[in-house]
Design an enzyme around this catalytic site. Structure first.
Site, PDB file in Angstrom:
ATOM      1  N   ASP A 108       0.797  -1.221   0.000  1.00  0.00           N
ATOM      2  CA  ASP A 108       0.000   0.000   0.000  1.00  0.00           C
ATOM      3  C   ASP A 108       0.832   1.275   0.000  1.00  0.00           C
ATOM      4  O   ASP A 108       0.607   2.188  -0.770  1.00  0.00           O
ATOM      5  CB  ASP A 108      -0.921  -0.036   1.224  1.00  0.00           C
ATOM      6  CG  ASP A 108      -1.670   1.247   1.430  1.00  0.00           C
ATOM      7  OD1 ASP A 108      -2.504   1.563   0.571  1.00  0.00           O
ATOM      8  OD2 ASP A 108      -1.417   1.933   2.421  1.00  0.00           O
ATOM      9  N   ASP A 111       4.423   0.606   4.194  1.00  0.00           N
ATOM     10  CA  ASP A 111       4.218  -0.613   4.969  1.00  0.00           C
ATOM     11  C   ASP A 111       4.173  -1.814   4.046  1.00  0.00           C
ATOM     12  O   ASP A 111       4.474  -1.716   2.854  1.00  0.00           O
ATOM     13  CB  ASP A 111       2.914  -0.505   5.756  1.00  0.00           C
ATOM     14  CG  ASP A 111       1.759  -0.095   4.844  1.00  0.00           C
ATOM     15  OD1 ASP A 111       1.631  -0.680   3.761  1.00  0.00           O
ATOM     16  OD2 ASP A 111       1.004   0.818   5.217  1.00  0.00           O
ATOM     17  N   TYR A 259      -7.543   2.775   9.276  1.00  0.00           N
ATOM     18  CA  TYR A 259      -6.609   2.944   8.169  1.00  0.00           C
ATOM     19  C   TYR A 259      -7.286   3.456   6.906  1.00  0.00           C
ATOM     20  O   TYR A 259      -6.898   4.486   6.369  1.00  0.00           O
ATOM     21  CB  TYR A 259      -5.889   1.614   7.901  1.00  0.00           C
ATOM     22  CG  TYR A 259      -5.188   1.113   9.138  1.00  0.00           C
ATOM     23  CD1 TYR A 259      -3.993   1.672   9.549  1.00  0.00           C
ATOM     24  CD2 TYR A 259      -5.753   0.112   9.934  1.00  0.00           C
ATOM     25  CE1 TYR A 259      -3.358   1.246  10.701  1.00  0.00           C
ATOM     26  CE2 TYR A 259      -5.126  -0.332  11.086  1.00  0.00           C
ATOM     27  CZ  TYR A 259      -3.932   0.242  11.464  1.00  0.00           C
ATOM     28  OH  TYR A 259      -3.310  -0.175  12.617  1.00  0.00           O
ATOM     29  N   GLU A 504       5.270   9.767   3.910  1.00  0.00           N
ATOM     30  CA  GLU A 504       4.923   8.424   3.448  1.00  0.00           C
ATOM     31  C   GLU A 504       4.285   8.477   2.065  1.00  0.00           C
ATOM     32  O   GLU A 504       3.300   9.179   1.854  1.00  0.00           O
ATOM     33  CB  GLU A 504       3.975   7.733   4.420  1.00  0.00           C
ATOM     34  CG  GLU A 504       3.723   6.285   4.061  1.00  0.00           C
ATOM     35  CD  GLU A 504       2.954   5.531   5.145  1.00  0.00           C
ATOM     36  OE1 GLU A 504       3.079   4.295   5.180  1.00  0.00           O
ATOM     37  OE2 GLU A 504       2.250   6.177   5.932  1.00  0.00           O
TER      38      GLU A 504
END
Length: 531
Positions: A108, A111, A259, A504
């Site tokens: 994704d 991670d 999430y 990220e």
């Protein structure tokens, strides 16, 4: 993945939309008279329509080449034609507990989880970019890479749909994953599967996967007809499953709320049906988005930001396509609703134009659309992609003018806005840095990404790898093509691996910027019909 916490609680908040609601509300009241809506604003003196791609903008071509490589960074499975020297095979046993091969697909973000809902959105956006701007990609020798990345995802999605009413929507446990910091090639923790089914429905995930399959079926229609037909079969089954067994996947699977929490599934149903109409030409799908469910799901008069969670704006633009190019093929009732979609799309465009009377105030001082601090670049890049598309729809249909509360704008005004957002991302910003890793001379060095931060020859287990997260050294491997989360509202960026809010990257952000850059590589018209 940490950067997604609370990232999408903004489906209808944060907008300066009150004027738009008034404008569109008045137009909705007048819908009965919209059959001849401004004759699509065409005139005999329309601007020249470009044909084949013109001169290539080299900076955007190089940025596209860079951005597409992030999909190779994120691949799971047994790698083929691997372009990333520090990546190797991983996730080879994913799905084995249910006798499935879920080894492909993509991780994704920074991670090692495979979240099916945003992964499917990534595939849909890659498909849309290829369908609209595949000629641009081909001109700079990137079309094959885009198609290969798309197929890597759809191969996974096909296997994740083993029967009509079952869809696996997650591989891996986010809590276990967050307790580890390790390369994907060295994963040791358990990777359980999560599914939606008739008892535990997941309309958003199933419908988005249907959209991905339907749009990809168009991409592969002429180059692999057997694969295209298989994708379309899965798309139709998944849409039927999503619509028949309606229920939020966030309710069926409460752990995803932390999430990728969904704020509703009506938009995904419209989005999927729209792509199925483009893929099949079947009128039932057009009726679904117009007469049957337009009023209930479309949010006419209340535009929202386009994202992995909210597909309304994308659906408005995609259905405007029919109104621009194929209006003669639809009934009067369907056309009335299609015009409402187009009016909503126009309102979105007017809000994006910075000097429009309807302009949203949600911008940084430097002109970047800014909605939320988590993954802040998603919304400006998505908005710019829609703007360059709409600009090209206007050019192709010889639509000269977009009217915004009494002021008129040209297609080039929308393109100029899209360029401003792309250029900001690529370095024309107060930080004078590129937010696209590998582009330019100055870009983030401490990207929040496990594989990028750990040496290939490091012998670390689950917990031992955290020394690389906390190291003061820059990442040892370049996550080429990663689009990081982005700046704060004050246009600052803190380059730290522990700053997942800003640092990220995500695969769906990459799909969005691939679409934007593909549209800006050159000037040309779009095709009138995907088929």
């Amino acid at each position: 993945m940490e950067a997604k916490l609370k990232a999408e609680e903004t489906k209808s908040r944060g907008w300066f939309w009150w004027l738009l609601v008034l404008v569109i509300g008045a137009l909705v009241v007048a819908a009965a008279t919209l059959t001849i809506l401004r004759d699509f604003r065409r005139s005999g003196s329309a601007s020249r329509i470009p044909g084949h791609p013109g001169a290539v903008v080299e900076s955007y071509a190089f940025a596209l080449e860079t951005a597409l490589q992030f999909f190779d960074v994120q691949k799971s499975g047994r790698l083929e034609n691997n372009r990333i020297s520090w990546r190797g095979d991983s996730g080879l046993r994913d799905g084995s507990e249910e006798n499935l091969d879920l080894s492909k697909g993509m991780y994704d973000a920074g991670d090692l989880i495979k979240f099916g809902f945003p992964m499917a959105f990534t595939a849909t956006m890659l498909s849309w970019a290829i369908l609209e701007y595949g000629d641009h990609m081909s001109a700079v020798k990137q079309l094959g890479h885009a198609q290969d990345s798309l197929k890597w995802i759809t191969d996974y999605l096909v296997n994740a749909h083993p029967s009509a009413n079952v869809l696996y929507v997650q591989v891996g446990d986010p809590e276990l994953d967050h307790n580890c910091w390790q390369r994907p090639e060295a994963m040791t923790e358990r990777r359980p599967l999560v599914e939606v089914n008739m008892s535990f429905p997941g309309t958003e995930a199933a419908a988005e996967t249907a959209a991905a399959m339907a749009s990809a079926s168009l991409v592969f229609k002429k180059i692999n007809s057997t694969y295209s037909r298989m994708l379309l079969m899965h798309a139709q089954q998944l849409f039927a499953f999503a619509d028949t067994y309606r229920g939020s996947y966030s309710v069926s699977i409460p752990q995803v709320q932390k999430y990728y929490n969904s704020t509703g599934y009506g938009d995904e149903l419209l989005w999927a049906a729209t792509w199925l109409y483009h893929a099949t030409g079947e009128r039932s799908y057009l009726r679904y988005v117009t007469e049957e469910n337009g009023k209930g799901f479309a949010n006419w008069g209340s535009p929202t930001w386009f994202s992995w969670d909210d597909k309304h704006a994308g659906t408005h633009v995609l259905l405007s396509r029919i109104n621009f190019f194929n209006a003669e093929d639809v009934s009067m009732a369907e056309n009335l609703d299609l015009q409402l979609y187009r009016i909503s799309a126009e309102a979105i465009m007017c809000a994006l134009l910075p000097n429009s009377p309807m302009a949203t105030s949600d911008r940084t001082d430097g002109g970047l659309i800014w909605v939320i601090e988590w993954n802040s670049l998603q919304h400006p890049v998505a908005s710019a992609f829609l703007a360059v598309l709409y600009s090209d729809y206007m050019l192709t249909s010889q639509t000269e003018t977009l009217y915004c509360s009494g002021r008129s704008y040209k297609p080039e005004d929308l393109r100029k806005f899209a360029i401003s957002q792309a250029d900001y991302v690529l370095g024309k910003n107060p930080m004078k840095m590129s937010y696209l890793v590998g582009y330019g001379s100055d870009y983030p060095q401490y990207v929040h990404h496990r594989g990028s931060s750990i040496p290939v020859d490091a012998d670390t287990g689950c917990r031992e790898g955290f020394k690389w997260l906390n190291s003061s050294d820059p990442n040892c491997n370049v996550a080429i093509g990663a689009l990081v989360g982005g700046p704060f509202l004050n246009e600052t960026y803190i380059d730290s691996r522990n700053n997942s809010m800003q640092g990220e990257p995500t695969t769906y952000n990459s799909a969005l910027i691939v679409g934007l850059l593909s549209g800006l590589i050159s000037s040309s018209s779009v095709v009138r019909n995907f088929a």
